[in-house]
Design an enzyme around this catalytic site. Structure first.
Site, short mmCIF file in Angstrom:
data_model
loop_
_atom_site.label_atom_id
_atom_site.label_comp_id
_atom_site.label_asym_id
_atom_site.label_seq_id
_atom_site.Cartn_x
_atom_site.Cartn_y
_atom_site.Cartn_z
N ALA A 106 -12.09 -50.94 74.69
CA ALA A 106 -11.38 -51.67 73.63
C ALA A 106 -11.37 -53.13 74.05
CB ALA A 106 -9.96 -51.14 73.47
N GLY A 124 -12.12 -55.59 72.21
CA GLY A 124 -11.50 -56.40 71.17
C GLY A 124 -12.38 -57.54 70.73
N CYS A 153 -15.92 -53.76 61.59
CA CYS A 153 -14.71 -54.56 61.68
C CYS A 153 -13.81 -54.35 60.47
CB CYS A 153 -15.05 -56.04 61.76
SG CYS A 153 -16.17 -56.38 63.09
#
Ligand SMILES: Cc1cc2nc3c(=O)[nH]c(=O)nc-3n(C[C@H](O)[C@H](O)[C@H](O)COP(=O)(O)OP(=O)(O)OC[C@H]3O[C@@H](n4cnc5c(N)ncnc54)[C@H](O)[C@@H]3O)c2cc1C
Ligand SMILES: Cc1cc2nc3c(=O)[nH]c(=O)nc-3n(C[C@H](O)[C@H](O)[C@H](O)COP(=O)(O)O)c2cc1C
Ligand code: FES
Lengths: 309, 264
Positions: A78, A80, A139
């Protein structure tokens, strides 16, 4: 069994629509930095192309740690989408890739169609040093309540249709596996004008810290990659290849040259190496060498001859 | 810069304490170029298997230039380190390194080294380096129990008289934590001192609190999960000090940081 005749004149070049690669082995986004980090370990000119870390309009700091966790035969991440932003990419990262003559694919991400369009317009100014743009549609779409563009055929179609209008650079659409039917998404990308599709991105997953009684990753959910996801990725590549006419780039858990052969046989025209590079930075070259040897030994003169009809 | 990624042979492997091992690896080029505070990524899985998938990071605990070896000092905490502990001398290990930015080697003024738990590994390397260069430093090493430390010190040829030792159970040296002797040390020094530390997060925080404004420089070596160890994945993020949401990457920007730059 017939005699094995070694071929010396095999052709590793592949064309993904307008995108020409010297060989089918590419490095996957987010696992090779901006290319330069890998140079002590890999001659980037020896492989088909480098797909750089996903770029957004503005720099992104990424998620709070812990960002990674190992699972059986897999990696949960993750990150990000931490990245330097398109401005710094163009001034600090791309010039080096250009100087070295490295075939560069720029992976991009955004939270609205507008952002994807602006990114593509900005990148178009450097069109001579960018081989292709890979659109990460995994996304969240802010306007659609945070549902990822790539979750629906409509969302995918919308992004792709708009970006192909604003740039001459060939477009690869990178599909998310977190969908019910990959074929309808692949078709939507094709209908919207994509030049190729690549799949799969990571599979949505999580882990829990039982001592602390809370999700292990700072972001709760992460994306699973590595050998654990290979059979799923292979199935999706098989399905997508049969659903569209545009070239398919196979991604997901490829760690050995045998894995690469499987993806090419499933119908991929090229492949991307992700997590394997993190485990062993020189993986891509080993995979390319193994694939080349296999094709020579078995008498496959070109990459697409590997396809299972 | 030399950076090796290949199979290296295990020359020495011994248990030096409860679940604590010293591993000596034949890697002449790594030994020659490694600097204190740097680390290596070691593959712990067998041939052609994918589990555990990732290599594990370990500090270089010291080097032997004559024999062309590097030494690792580690504790079995999970599956990877358990597998590692079963490797026999003579077998090969995938080794990537030396990696990262280590401790500052030239510092002015007094120098205090603090190592706690397995964090003594890079501190031993730094201490040996400083001694070899003819300089001096106060070295404080802490552990839970004495046998954990004794084995490491013996294997690394460090005399008990040269260092200050603390153990939580009092079985060796002073009973308590490294912060005890450190606080005393800090009372006696002027501002021109440097502390270089490696250990568990709470220890680093305590060291930082103690030394606040009392030293010129505090360097800390940090840890995190790592996938690649070479700046590819951005998985080893650690929060920068300050209000903005920004991260350093431990494998590339560190593992050693100026304590003023990172959140402890
Ligand atoms: C730069 C650096 C230097 C290191 N140097 C040493 C060293 O000299 N000696 C040593 O014994 N260990 C060192 N470590 C920690 C070592 O990497 C971990 O103990 C090891 O990866 C654990 O692997 P495992 O498969 O046995 O444990 P896992 O099964 O992966 O995990 C078991 C437990 O260990 C913890 N853990 C796992 N990885 C790490 C990590 N990277 N950092 C902190 N905790 C972790 C987990 O939270 C878990 O509780 C270092 C780590 C870093 C980042
Ligand atoms: C640490 C990490 C970061 C990634 N970052 C991105 C990214 O920025 N953009 C993207 O499209 N895919 C990203 N991916 C997905 C990979 O490119 C790839 O699709 C996926 O990991 C599956 O392939 P693999 O199993 O070979 O790793 C990332 C994967 C990993 C492991
Ligand atoms: S561990 Fe991959 S970037 Fe640090």
């Amino acid at each position: 069994m017939g005699e094995i005749r070694e071929l010396s004149d095999i052709n590793l070049e592949v064309s993904l629509g307008p995108i020409r690669l010297k060989n089918p082995v590419m490095l996957a986004s987010g696992t090779c930095g901006y290319g330069r980090e890998l140079t002590p370990h890999l001659d980037l000119n020896s492989i088909g192309a480098v797909v750089v870390k996903g770029i957004s309009l503005e720099p992104r700091p990424g998620n709070p740690p812990p960002r990674i966790f190992e699972t059986p035969c897999g990696l949960l991440n993750a990150i990000g989408l931490e990245n330097v932003g398109v401005k710094a990419f163009l001034t600090e990262k791309l010039p080096w890739l250009k100087d070295q003559g490295i075939s560069t694919v720029v992976n991009i991400l955004g939270n609205s169609v507008e952002e994807y369009k602006r990114l593509c317009s900005i990148l178009s100014e450097e069109s001579q040093s960018i081989l292709a743009i890979e659109i990460n549609v995994s996304c969240p779409n802010v306007k659609a309540g945070g549902v990822a563009f790539g979750r629906t055929p409509e969302g995918t179609y919308e992004v792709v249709r708009h970006v192909v209008e604003v740039t001459e650079i060939p477009i690869i659409v990178k599909l998310s596996p977190n969908v019910t039917d990959i074929t309808s998404i692949a078709q939507a990308a094709q209908d919207a004008g994509a030049h190729a599709i690549s799949l799969i991105n990571t599979i949505l997953a999580m882990a829990i810290d039982i001592e602390k009684k809370r999700p292990l990753l700072g972001n709760t959910f992460g994306g699973l990659s590595g050998p654990a996801i290979k059979p799923i990725a292979l199935r999706m590549v098989w399905e997508a290849h049969r659903a569209v006419d545009i070239p398919v780039i196979g991604i997901g858990g490829i760690s050995t040259w045998k894995d690469a052969v499987e993806f090419l046989m499933a119908g991929a025209s090229a492949i991307q190496i992700g997590t394997a590079t993190l485990v062993e930075p020189g993986s891509a070259k080993k995979i390319l060498d193994g694939l080349t040897r296999f094709m020579r030994q078995k008498g496959y003169r070109e990459v697409e001859a590997l396809w299972i009809d | 810069m030399v950076l090796v990624d290949r199979k290296c042979k295990i020359i020495h492997h011994s248990q030096v304490g409860p679940e604590v091992y010293v591993l000596g690896i034949d890697a002449v080029d790594v030994a020659k170029h490694a600097l204190p505070g740097q680390f290596v990524m070691i593959g712990v899985r067998g041939k052609s298997a994918f589990d555990p998938l990732l290599r594990r990071p370990f500090s270089i605990a010291w080097t032997d230039h004559v024999k062309g070896m590097i030494f690792i000092f580690y504790r079995v905490v999970g599956r990877g380190t358990r597998l590692l502990s079963e490797y026999m001398p003579g077998t090969g290990l995938e080794l990537l390194g030396p990696l990262g930015r280590g401790f500052s080697l030239e510092v002015s003024g007094r120098r205090i080294l603090v190592g706690g738990g397995l964090g003594i590994a890079p501190i031993i390397f730094l201490y040996k380096w400083i001694k070899a260069s003819g300089a001096s430093a106060t070295c404080i090493l802490g552990a839970r129990t004495g046998d954990e430390l004794l084995g490491a010190l013996k294997a690394s040829d460090i005399s008990l008289e040269d260092v200050i030792i603390t153990t939580e159970d009092g079985s060796l040296g002073k009973k308590g934590l490294v912060t005890g002797p450190l606080a005393k040390c800090l009372d006696h020094i002027g501002g021109d001192a440097t502390i270089q530390a490696c250990g568990p997060a709470p220890m680093l925080k305590a060291v930082s609190n103690l030394s606040n404004h009392k030293v010129r420089l505090l360097e800390v070596s940090l840890e995190s999960y790592m996938a690649c160890g070479i700046g590819l994945c951005l998985g080893c993020a650690h929060k920068k000090r300050g209000d903005s949401e920004e991260y350093v990457h431990i494998c590339k920007d560190g593992p050693v940081f100026d304590a003023r730059d990172v959140v402890l």
